[in-house]
Write a protein that holds these residues in place. Structure first.
Motif, PDB file in Angstrom:
ATOM      1  N   SER A   1       5.323   5.793  12.801  1.00 54.94           N
ATOM      2  CA  SER A   1       6.072   6.534  11.786  1.00 54.94           C
ATOM      3  C   SER A   1       5.298   6.639  10.477  1.00 54.94           C
ATOM      4  CB  SER A   1       7.444   5.890  11.554  1.00 54.94           C
ATOM      5  OG  SER A   1       7.310   4.553  11.124  1.00 54.94           O
ATOM      6  N   ASN A   2       4.573   5.602  10.105  1.00 52.79           N
ATOM      7  CA  ASN A   2       3.777   5.665   8.876  1.00 52.79           C
ATOM      8  C   ASN A   2       2.617   6.640   9.009  1.00 52.79           C
ATOM      9  OD1 ASN A   2       4.381   3.672   6.487  1.00 52.79           O
ATOM     10  ND2 ASN A   2       4.914   2.540   8.323  1.00 52.79           N
ATOM     11  N   LEU A   3       1.940   6.640  10.154  1.00 51.85           N
ATOM     12  CA  LEU A   3       0.850   7.588  10.359  1.00 51.85           C
ATOM     13  C   LEU A   3       1.370   9.026  10.339  1.00 51.85           C
ATOM     14  CD1 LEU A   3      -1.212   5.749  13.140  1.00 51.85           C
ATOM     15  CD2 LEU A   3      -1.753   5.930  10.701  1.00 51.85           C
ATOM     16  N   GLY A   4       2.524   9.244  10.957  1.00 48.97           N
ATOM     17  CA  GLY A   4       3.109  10.584  10.935  1.00 48.97           C
ATOM     18  C   GLY A   4       3.476  11.022   9.534  1.00 48.97           C
ATOM     19  N   ALA A   5       4.025  10.090   8.734  1.00 47.58           N
ATOM     20  CA  ALA A   5       4.384  10.425   7.356  1.00 47.58           C
ATOM     21  C   ALA A   5       3.147  10.759   6.529  1.00 47.58           C
ATOM     22  CB  ALA A   5       5.148   9.266   6.722  1.00 47.58           C
ATOM     23  N   GLY A   6       2.019  10.098   6.831  1.00 40.71           N
ATOM     24  CA  GLY A   6       0.779  10.423   6.144  1.00 40.71           C
ATOM     25  C   GLY A   6       0.360  11.862   6.394  1.00 40.71           C
ATOM     26  N   ILE A   7       0.562  12.336   7.628  1.00 34.98           N
ATOM     27  CA  ILE A   7       0.204  13.719   7.968  1.00 34.98           C
ATOM     28  C   ILE A   7       1.103  14.708   7.237  1.00 34.98           C
ATOM     29  CG2 ILE A   7       0.112  15.389   9.841  1.00 34.98           C
ATOM     30  CD1 ILE A   7      -0.650  13.061  11.700  1.00 34.98           C
ATOM     31  N   THR A   8       2.404  14.468   7.244  1.00 31.95           N
ATOM     32  CA  THR A   8       3.324  15.419   6.616  1.00 31.95           C
ATOM     33  C   THR A   8       3.154  15.461   5.099  1.00 31.95           C
ATOM     34  OG1 THR A   8       5.091  13.745   6.546  1.00 31.95           O
ATOM     35  CG2 THR A   8       5.025  15.205   8.458  1.00 31.95           C
TER      36      THR A   8
ATOM     37  N   VAL B   1       0.826  -1.201   0.000  1.00 28.10           N
ATOM     38  CA  VAL B   1       0.000   0.000   0.000  1.00 28.10           C
ATOM     39  C   VAL B   1       0.865   1.258   0.000  1.00 28.10           C
ATOM     40  CG1 VAL B   1      -1.644   1.335   1.365  1.00 28.10           C
ATOM     41  CG2 VAL B   1      -1.960  -1.130   1.087  1.00 28.10           C
ATOM     42  N   SER B   2       1.870   1.284   0.874  1.00 23.43           N
ATOM     43  CA  SER B   2       2.748   2.443   0.965  1.00 23.43           C
ATOM     44  C   SER B   2       3.498   2.690  -0.334  1.00 23.43           C
ATOM     45  CB  SER B   2       3.735   2.267   2.123  1.00 23.43           C
ATOM     46  OG  SER B   2       4.622   3.350   2.201  1.00 23.43           O
ATOM     47  N   LEU B   3       3.991   1.619  -0.930  1.00 18.94           N
ATOM     48  CA  LEU B   3       4.774   1.760  -2.151  1.00 18.94           C
ATOM     49  C   LEU B   3       3.923   2.150  -3.345  1.00 18.94           C
ATOM     50  CD1 LEU B   3       7.099  -1.304  -1.575  1.00 18.94           C
ATOM     51  CD2 LEU B   3       7.832   1.085  -1.654  1.00 18.94           C
TER      52      LEU B   3
ATOM     53  N   LEU C   1      -2.289   9.237   1.744  1.00 24.57           N
ATOM     54  CA  LEU C   1      -3.292   8.245   2.122  1.00 24.57           C
ATOM     55  C   LEU C   1      -2.675   6.860   2.267  1.00 24.57           C
ATOM     56  CD1 LEU C   1      -6.231   7.395   2.595  1.00 24.57           C
ATOM     57  CD2 LEU C   1      -6.484   7.194   0.102  1.00 24.57           C
ATOM     58  N   SER C   2      -1.726   6.541   1.383  1.00 27.53           N
ATOM     59  CA  SER C   2      -1.105   5.215   1.440  1.00 27.53           C
ATOM     60  C   SER C   2      -0.309   5.025   2.732  1.00 27.53           C
ATOM     61  CB  SER C   2      -0.192   5.006   0.219  1.00 27.53           C
ATOM     62  OG  SER C   2       0.995   5.775   0.316  1.00 27.53           O
ATOM     63  N   PHE C   3       0.318   6.087   3.227  1.00 31.92           N
ATOM     64  CA  PHE C   3       1.038   5.992   4.494  1.00 31.92           C
ATOM     65  C   PHE C   3       0.088   5.668   5.644  1.00 31.92           C
ATOM     66  CE2 PHE C   3       4.750   8.473   2.756  1.00 31.92           C
ATOM     67  CZ  PHE C   3       5.722   7.557   3.129  1.00 31.92           C
ATOM     68  N   VAL C   4      -1.076   6.295   5.644  1.00 31.11           N
ATOM     69  CA  VAL C   4      -2.051   6.043   6.708  1.00 31.11           C
ATOM     70  C   VAL C   4      -2.510   4.586   6.670  1.00 31.11           C
ATOM     71  CG1 VAL C   4      -4.343   6.632   7.589  1.00 31.11           C
ATOM     72  CG2 VAL C   4      -2.810   8.443   6.774  1.00 31.11           C
ATOM     73  N   LEU C   5      -2.849   4.092   5.487  1.00 34.58           N
ATOM     74  CA  LEU C   5      -3.282   2.702   5.356  1.00 34.58           C
ATOM     75  C   LEU C   5      -2.163   1.741   5.742  1.00 34.58           C
ATOM     76  CD1 LEU C   5      -5.301   2.935   2.016  1.00 34.58           C
ATOM     77  CD2 LEU C   5      -6.194   2.870   4.358  1.00 34.58           C
ATOM     78  N   ALA C   6      -0.923   2.065   5.378  1.00 35.24           N
ATOM     79  CA  ALA C   6       0.215   1.217   5.753  1.00 35.24           C
ATOM     80  C   ALA C   6       0.373   1.168   7.261  1.00 35.24           C
ATOM     81  CB  ALA C   6       1.492   1.734   5.094  1.00 35.24           C
ATOM     82  N   GLY C   7       0.181   2.307   7.919  1.00 39.08           N
ATOM     83  CA  GLY C   7       0.271   2.333   9.372  1.00 39.08           C
ATOM     84  C   GLY C   7      -0.751   1.415  10.021  1.00 39.08           C
TER      85      GLY C   7
END
Length: 402
Positions: free
Chosen positions: A84-91, A24-26, A180-186
Motif C-alpha cells: 500500500s505504501n509503494l502504491g501511494a508513492g506512485i499515485t 519517513v512517511s510522515l 518519495l517518502s511513501f516509497v521509502l516507507a514501503g
C-alpha cells in the motif's frame, strides 16, 4: 503518576523498522495538506475544486475501509503495508507530475486522489492494528506516545516549510517529496516479519466484516464515541481544511496559515512527550474531556482573531488532540481482542469518515449563504458541544487503563 514498569518499545527490532517507516512517511506527508490545498487554489482559484480534491481522497476510505480491515486481520500486515505504501508513492508522484508540468486538470487530480484514498483504506486499518504484534502489552501506551510524537513533531516544520515552498516554487514539489517518502516507507515496512492473522480458514471477507461489526456494536464505549465523531469530523474538516485556507488567503496569508498548523502540531507533540511517562487510570475519560477544546481554533478563525490568538487556540486544541489520540488508540489496543482489532478500527474509520465529504462539499455553499467566518464560528461551537456528549456514558467515564 509516572510509570515504573513499562519498557522501551524501541528495543524491539520490528517496532524500530515500523517506527522508521512511519517517520519517513510522515516527514513527506506533513507538507501535503498545505501543499495540495494551495496548489489547487493557485491552479484553479476555486474553493470548490479544493473541496472536490479533498473529498476524492475521503470517499474511497468510506467505500473500502471495511474491506481493508478484514484484509488486515486475515493477511500479513507487514506485506499489506509494504504494497500500500509503494502504491501511494506512485499515485502521489503522478499528482506531483501533473502540478509540476503545469497541466492541471481537476478530473485527473480527483482520479489520482481517489486512487490514493483507496490505498489508504487498506493502509489505515493495518497501521492501527499492527502495534500489539510489535510490542508487549505494557509498552502499548509508550509506543503510541512515540508514534504520536513523530506524527506531529514532523508537522511542526512541515506545514510552515510547505507554505514557504508553495510561495517560492509551487505545491507540486512538496507533493513530490511525499511520494518519495511513501516509497521509502514501503521499503521499511518490508522488513517487518509478521505472520498471517488468526482468522478461521474457509471464511470469506463478508463473514469477517460481519464479525467485526458484531464486536464493534457490542463495545458500547467505542460506538458511542465514533457516533459523535462522525458529526464532529464533518464539521472540523469542512471548516478547518476547506474554509481555513480560503479565509487565510485573504487575511493572514499562506505562510501564516502554515505557521498556525505547525503550532497546533507543537501542542500535540508536547502532550505526546508527556504521555510517555504519565499514566491516567481513566485515560479515555480524560481524553474525551480534553478534546472539547478542539473547537477553539475554529471559533478563533470565525472571529477573525489575529495570528497570535489563532495560534494560541490551535496550540490548546493540539494539546487536547494529543491526549485524546493516545487515549483512543491505547484503549482500543488494550480492550479489543487482537484478532479483531483491525476490523473494529475499520468500523471506527468508517464512522469517522462517512460524513466528512458532506462537510467538504457542503461547507462552500453554506459559506456563500452565511459567510465563511460565521460558518467557522458556529462550526467551532457545535464541535465542542458534540464532544461533551460521550461523557454522559458510564462506559466512557468508567473505562480503566492498564
Amino acid at each position: 503518576m509516572p510509570s515504573t514498569q513499562a519498557g522501551n518499545p524501541l528495543r524491539r527490532t520490528a517496532f524500530r523498522w515500523f517506527f522508521l517507516g512511519r517517520l519517513v512517511s510522515l516527514l513527506g506527508g506533513s507538507m501535503t495538506s498545505v501543499a495540495l490545498a494551495f496548489a489547487v487554489l493557485q491552479a484553479s482559484g476555486k474553493a470548490g475544486d479544493l473541496a472536490l480534491a479533498l473529498a476524492a481522497s475521503t470517499v474511497p476510505l468510506i467505500l473500502f475501509v471495511l474491506v481493508g480491515g478484514s484484509v488486515a486481520d486475515r493477511f500479513s500486515k507487514g506485506r499489506l503495508l509494504t504494497l500500500s505504501n509503494l502504491g501511494a508513492g506512485i499515485t502521489q508522484g503522478a499528482v506531483a507530475v501533473v502540478l509540476l508540468t503545469g497541466n492541471y486538470d481537476l478530473r485527473l487530480v480527483v482520479a489520482l486522489e481517489f486512487l490514493n484514498g483507496t490505498l489508504a483504506a487498506f493502509t489505515t486499518p493495518a497501521l492501527r492494528g499492527v502495534l500489539p504484534e510489535l510490542v508487549e502489552p505494557d509498552e502499548v501506551q509508550r509506543a503510541n506516545s512515540l508514534l504520536s510524537t513523530v506524527r506531529f513533531g514532523v508537522r511542526i516544520l512541515g506545514p510552515a516549510v510547505a507554505g514557504l515552498l508553495v510561495v517560492a516554487a509551487g505545491g507540486g514539489w512538496a507533493i513530490a517529496v511525499d511520494a518519495l517518502s511513501f516509497v521509502l516507507a514501503g521499503l521499511c515496512m518490508s522488513r517487518l516479519d509478521l505472520p498471517a492473522k488468526l482468522v478461521s480458514q474457509g471464511t470469506g471477507l463478508l463473514r469477517d466484516m460481519r464479525d467485526g461489526w458484531q464486536e464493534f456494536r457490542a463495545t458500547t464505549w467505542v460506538w458511542t464515541i465514533v457516533a459523535v465523531f462522525s458529526a464532529a469530523n464533518m464539521i472540523s474538516v469542512g471548516v478547518w481544511a476547506v474554509l481555513g485556507p480560503t479565509i487565510a488567503l485573504r487575511t493572514i496569508g499562506g505562510s501564516s496559515w502554515g505557521l498556525v498548523l505547525s503550532v497546533e502540531a507543537l501542542g500535540v507533540l508536547v502532550m505526546a512527550v508527556a504521555m510517555y511517562r504519565l499514566v491516567l487510570r481513566r485515560l479515555m475519560f480524560a481524553g474525551q474531556l480534553a478534546i472539547v477544546a478542539g473547537g477553539l481554533p475554529m471559533v478563533a478563525l470565525g472571529l477573525g482573531a489575529p495570528v497570535p490568538w489563532l495560534a494560541a487556540a490551535a496550540f490548546a486544541a493540539g494539546l487536547a488532540s494529543g491526549l485524546f489520540g493516545i487515549a483512543w488508540e491505547t484503549s482500543l489496543q488494550e480492550h479489543v481482542p487482537p484478532h479483531m482489532l483491525s476490523r473494529v478500527t475499520s468500523y471506527d474509520d468508517f464512522g469517522s469518515y462517512v460524513a466528512i465529504p458532506i462537510g467538504q462539499l457542503g461547507v462552500v455553499p453554506l459559506a456563500l449563504v452565511f459567510g465563511d467566518s460565521r460558518v467557522a464560528l458556529v462550526g467551532g461551537v457545535l464541535f465542542s458541544a458534540l464532544m461533551l456528549l460521550p461523557l454522559a456514558s458510564a462506559s466512557v467515564r468508567g473505562l480503566r487503563h492498564g
